[in-house]
Design a protein around this motif. Sequence first.
Motif, PDB file in Angstrom:
ATOM      1  N   SER A  99      60.941 -62.505 -55.525  1.00 24.59           N
ATOM      2  CA  SER A  99      61.428 -61.804 -54.337  1.00 24.59           C
ATOM      3  C   SER A  99      60.491 -62.054 -53.165  1.00 24.59           C
ATOM      4  O   SER A  99      59.311 -62.361 -53.339  1.00 24.59           O
ATOM      5  N   LEU A 100      61.044 -61.934 -51.953  1.00 20.43           N
ATOM      6  CA  LEU A 100      60.287 -62.148 -50.725  1.00 20.43           C
ATOM      7  C   LEU A 100      60.296 -60.865 -49.900  1.00 20.43           C
ATOM      8  O   LEU A 100      61.344 -60.237 -49.738  1.00 20.43           O
ATOM      9  N   TYR A 101      59.148 -60.480 -49.390  1.00 17.68           N
ATOM     10  CA  TYR A 101      59.063 -59.402 -48.418  1.00 17.68           C
ATOM     11  C   TYR A 101      58.810 -60.033 -47.052  1.00 17.68           C
ATOM     12  O   TYR A 101      57.982 -60.947 -46.939  1.00 17.68           O
ATOM     13  N   SER A 130      67.229 -55.601 -48.946  1.00 15.49           N
ATOM     14  CA  SER A 130      67.056 -54.150 -48.877  1.00 15.49           C
ATOM     15  C   SER A 130      65.873 -53.814 -47.988  1.00 15.49           C
ATOM     16  O   SER A 130      65.007 -54.656 -47.722  1.00 15.49           O
ATOM     17  N   VAL A 131      65.832 -52.568 -47.501  1.00  9.81           N
ATOM     18  CA  VAL A 131      64.716 -52.089 -46.689  1.00  9.81           C
ATOM     19  C   VAL A 131      63.619 -51.576 -47.609  1.00  9.81           C
ATOM     20  O   VAL A 131      63.864 -50.728 -48.463  1.00  9.81           O
ATOM     21  N   THR A 132      62.415 -52.092 -47.436  1.00 10.88           N
ATOM     22  CA  THR A 132      61.264 -51.567 -48.163  1.00 10.88           C
ATOM     23  C   THR A 132      60.602 -50.440 -47.384  1.00 10.88           C
ATOM     24  O   THR A 132      60.188 -49.436 -47.960  1.00 10.88           O
ATOM     25  N   LYS A 189      59.743 -51.887 -55.942  1.00 13.15           N
ATOM     26  CA  LYS A 189      60.334 -50.954 -54.987  1.00 13.15           C
ATOM     27  C   LYS A 189      59.283 -49.972 -54.483  1.00 13.15           C
ATOM     28  O   LYS A 189      58.323 -49.648 -55.186  1.00 13.15           O
ATOM     29  N   ARG A 190      59.466 -49.498 -53.241  1.00  8.47           N
ATOM     30  CA  ARG A 190      58.503 -48.572 -52.650  1.00  8.47           C
ATOM     31  C   ARG A 190      58.457 -47.271 -53.443  1.00  8.47           C
ATOM     32  O   ARG A 190      59.482 -46.672 -53.749  1.00  8.47           O
TER      33      ARG A 190
END
Length: 299
Positions: A119-121, A161-163, A202-203
């Motif tokens: 995954s990429l942030y 998705s929003v982190t 996930k946060r």
Amino acid sequence: MAAASLSDILATHEAERLATGFVFTEGPLWHPDGHWFFVDIRQNRLYRLIPGRDAEVVRETAGGNGTTFDLQGRLVLCEGGARRVVRIGANGQVETVAERYKGGRFNRPNDVVCRSDGSLYFTDPDKRVPYAEREIPGPAGVNNLWDGACVYRVMPDGDVSVTAYCEYPNGLALSPDERTLYVANTRSTKYIHAIELDASGKRSGRRIFADMNEGKEPGIPDGLKVDSEGNVYCTGPGGIWVFNPAGKRIGVIRFPEQAVNFAFGGPDLKTLFCCAHTSLYTLKVKVPGNPHPWYRLRR
């Protein structure tokens, strides 16, 4: 033993200039084949630099900025001008990784990191896009107050998705155990945020890791990296600020020009490569950088 001063961090203190003559260098990244990638934002160019040679243009970009690799070793690039994140294959083919959320285009993707699950942030500040041109709808119940600045996550299947929401998210980096995502907040309030992550990425929490509002010299929280012992490096007033894992500032690494961004590289990841507006500099460090997940897979 935790680092207590820059002497515990730096192997050399005088920066070596590798190249100059650029306008605004950014997006540094080490390739294990023995070269650096970086961009000149103002000239919309992605460069490759082999130490000891002149930098060569790889391709033109649409506001190219932050870079990383995916788990296949493909270069991932934030293209702020095109409002998207792309990847570049070995054959030079450009593919879009992410460009929309909830039907709207991103504002201006800035920096990006890769987690070991692929995954990429990436960060997407909004303040360089006129309010009328922001396309992503705000959270439910928010009317005309939504700025749209976020840290997003893109899964390998393309799901976005929003982190975290953030005022002006810029540079970002993962801790060695990938349970903390550090994010540099650049504009009005100059902090490093620590986004706590669960085992799935996930946060799970959030806190202020470091306050960078002090200091009158040029420089802002922008480029951000972590070394293999968990020390956090972030550009700021006067140079690159170094913090231990508890958030205590160890010192400031200074360069002949204002540091904008930087990366760890070299065969042992003990070379600090600094993008400083018009020039590129290196220093040697004692503690290697935190390796990219692809580096481990490649070995």
